[in-house]
Design an enzyme around this catalytic site. Structure first.
Site, PDB file in Angstrom:
ATOM      1  N   ARG A 137       0.456  -8.127   9.852  1.00  0.00           N
ATOM      2  CA  ARG A 137       1.734  -7.712  10.417  1.00  0.00           C
ATOM      3  C   ARG A 137       1.585  -6.566  11.412  1.00  0.00           C
ATOM      4  O   ARG A 137       2.538  -6.216  12.101  1.00  0.00           O
ATOM      5  CB  ARG A 137       2.681  -7.312   9.290  1.00  0.00           C
ATOM      6  CG  ARG A 137       4.102  -7.595   9.629  1.00  0.00           C
ATOM      7  CD  ARG A 137       4.985  -7.453   8.416  1.00  0.00           C
ATOM      8  NE  ARG A 137       6.289  -6.985   8.825  1.00  0.00           N
ATOM      9  CZ  ARG A 137       7.218  -6.604   7.988  1.00  0.00           C
ATOM     10  NH1 ARG A 137       6.973  -6.617   6.700  1.00  0.00           N
ATOM     11  NH2 ARG A 137       8.364  -6.205   8.421  1.00  0.00           N
ATOM     12  N   HIS A 164     -11.961 -12.737  12.158  1.00  0.00           N
ATOM     13  CA  HIS A 164     -10.921 -13.689  11.821  1.00  0.00           C
ATOM     14  C   HIS A 164      -9.605 -13.263  12.453  1.00  0.00           C
ATOM     15  O   HIS A 164      -9.448 -12.126  12.894  1.00  0.00           O
ATOM     16  CB  HIS A 164     -10.761 -13.797  10.313  1.00  0.00           C
ATOM     17  CG  HIS A 164     -11.901 -14.466   9.636  1.00  0.00           C
ATOM     18  ND1 HIS A 164     -13.062 -13.791   9.312  1.00  0.00           N
ATOM     19  CD2 HIS A 164     -12.090 -15.747   9.243  1.00  0.00           C
ATOM     20  CE1 HIS A 164     -13.909 -14.637   8.734  1.00  0.00           C
ATOM     21  NE2 HIS A 164     -13.343 -15.827   8.682  1.00  0.00           N
ATOM     22  N   ARG A 171      16.629  -0.334   3.135  1.00  0.00           N
ATOM     23  CA  ARG A 171      15.565  -0.850   2.270  1.00  0.00           C
ATOM     24  C   ARG A 171      16.150  -1.291   0.936  1.00  0.00           C
ATOM     25  O   ARG A 171      17.119  -0.700   0.452  1.00  0.00           O
ATOM     26  CB  ARG A 171      14.507   0.223   1.990  1.00  0.00           C
ATOM     27  CG  ARG A 171      14.121   1.073   3.184  1.00  0.00           C
ATOM     28  CD  ARG A 171      13.268   0.319   4.161  1.00  0.00           C
ATOM     29  NE  ARG A 171      12.064  -0.220   3.563  1.00  0.00           N
ATOM     30  CZ  ARG A 171      10.950   0.478   3.341  1.00  0.00           C
ATOM     31  NH1 ARG A 171      10.896   1.739   3.662  1.00  0.00           N
ATOM     32  NH2 ARG A 171       9.898  -0.098   2.815  1.00  0.00           N
ATOM     33  N   LYS A 176      -0.931   8.111   2.420  1.00  0.00           N
ATOM     34  CA  LYS A 176      -1.316   6.696   2.434  1.00  0.00           C
ATOM     35  C   LYS A 176      -2.447   6.434   3.426  1.00  0.00           C
ATOM     36  O   LYS A 176      -2.714   5.288   3.768  1.00  0.00           O
ATOM     37  CB  LYS A 176      -0.101   5.834   2.802  1.00  0.00           C
ATOM     38  CG  LYS A 176       1.079   5.980   1.842  1.00  0.00           C
ATOM     39  CD  LYS A 176       2.328   5.285   2.357  1.00  0.00           C
ATOM     40  CE  LYS A 176       3.552   5.688   1.550  1.00  0.00           C
ATOM     41  NZ  LYS A 176       4.803   5.195   2.133  1.00  0.00           N
ATOM     42  N   PRO A 223       0.794  -1.223   0.000  1.00  0.00           N
ATOM     43  CA  PRO A 223       0.000   0.000   0.000  1.00  0.00           C
ATOM     44  C   PRO A 223       0.829   1.278   0.000  1.00  0.00           C
ATOM     45  O   PRO A 223       1.244   1.758   1.050  1.00  0.00           O
ATOM     46  CB  PRO A 223      -0.829  -0.112   1.298  1.00  0.00           C
ATOM     47  CG  PRO A 223      -0.066  -1.039   2.183  1.00  0.00           C
ATOM     48  CD  PRO A 223       0.911  -1.785   1.351  1.00  0.00           C
ATOM     49  N   GLU A 224       1.054   1.825  -1.157  1.00  0.00           N
ATOM     50  CA  GLU A 224       1.583   3.180  -1.279  1.00  0.00           C
ATOM     51  C   GLU A 224       0.439   4.020  -1.842  1.00  0.00           C
ATOM     52  O   GLU A 224      -0.691   3.540  -1.922  1.00  0.00           O
ATOM     53  CB  GLU A 224       2.821   3.200  -2.189  1.00  0.00           C
ATOM     54  CG  GLU A 224       3.941   2.289  -1.661  1.00  0.00           C
ATOM     55  CD  GLU A 224       5.213   2.317  -2.501  1.00  0.00           C
ATOM     56  OE1 GLU A 224       5.482   3.361  -3.124  1.00  0.00           O
ATOM     57  OE2 GLU A 224       5.921   1.305  -2.543  1.00  0.00           O
TER      58      GLU A 224
END
Length: 276
Positions: A110, A90, A266, A59, A2-3
């Site tokens: 995460r 869930h 990165r 974002k 997701p950017e």
DNA sequence: ATGGCTGTTATCCG
DNA sequence: CCGGATAACAGCCA
């Protein structure tokens, strides 16, 4: 995944499904994913309210309610948001908002994403790269005061908001700039080239995402927002990005193999010939 | 099977 | 102030 482009596509998908809906109940399933307030406060503030607007800022998803309250949702690295008729929670569900006849689910394995009440989290954000405030002057000025590698700075959301690790590499390839170049050493023409490359890269990604048929509820990275994973999970191994995740594959401009380096901790991908 | 990688960013240091 | 390292976490892949 997701950017900015992925969040934009998600917002466009969700908007017709949630705007006008009344929030009947809120279940917070992971307390630590709530920022700027307590889970109790958030769960108390929303029920009874109607969602008036859903927009994107950087974002973030921004929900505007009928009582002028605002709440934000950031997807982190692995967050997903979808509307489902199934009401049972869930594993890794962070929150579920019960709407009139479906649930709005925030799912985040995460757990780097968050929910926030109010607009505080938006304070430090730089201009929207696809908006009017992203001008050559402002961009050049912000860059001139840094000696860090340009690729690292592009990830700084206070410089320009919405670029992440993938599109930073992509935009630099488009602008033919070495990701290791210290910001302050970029010439005026190069800064402008980069600004234009950022805009084009993000617009193209939104266009690309708009043409995909996405399963927003899927936990399968191949089906969801449009990073298609690596290795055997990749849907279109070499069609999608110009440099990201293409180590060893030929540059689309000059056929020289794409190189991967680490910058700011990165993964960074670039063409050693074109980008120098 | 274990360990090293991953799309984000806040915070802590020097 | 700036920049680098680290942490938060789970899952995927080699």
């Amino acid at each position: 995944m997701p950017e900015l482009p992925e969040v934009e596509i998600l917002v466009r998908h969700l908007r017709p499904r949630v705007v006008g809906e009344r929030i009947r109940d809120v279940r917070i399933l992971r307390a630590r994913s709530v920022w700027d307030t307590t889970p109790r406060q958030l769960a108390a503030a929303l029920p009874g309210r109607t969602i008036r607007r859903l927009t994107r800022r950087a974002k973030y998803l921004r929900f505007d309610l009928d009582d002028r309250q605002v709440f934000l949702l950031h997807l982190g690295m692995t967050g997903r948001v979808f509307v489902t008729a199934q009401a049972d929670a869930h594993k890794h569900d962070v929150a579920r908002l019960q709407l009139t006849r479906a649930d709005l689910v925030f799912h985040d394995p995460r757990q780097f994403g968050h929910l926030a009440l109010g607009e505080d989290s938006l304070r430090g954000l730089g201009p929207e790269p696809l908006g009017r405030a992203f001008t050559a002057n402002r961009f050049a000025d912000a860059l001139s005061r840094s000696r860090a590698p340009i690729k690292v700075r592009l990830l700084d959301q206070s410089l320009v908001a919405g670029i992440g690790n993938i599109y930073a590499s992509e935009a630099l390839w488009k602008a033919k700039l070495d990701p290791r170049m210290p910001c302050g050493r970029l010439r005026e023409a190069e800064v402008e080239r980069l600004r234009v490359a950022i805009v084009r890269t993000l617009r193209a990604a939104i266009r690309f995402g708009g043409g995909l048929s996405l399963d927003f509820a899927s936990t399968n990275p191949v089906d969801g927002l449009f990073y298609h994973g690596s290795g055997s999970r990749r849907e279109n191994p070499s069609e999608h990005f110009d440099v990201y995740d293409r180590e060893g594959q030929p540059c689309r401009r000059c056929r020289v193999p794409i190189v991967r380096i680490g910058l700011g901790g990165r993964g960074t991908f670039f063409c050693p010939r074109c980008q120098s």
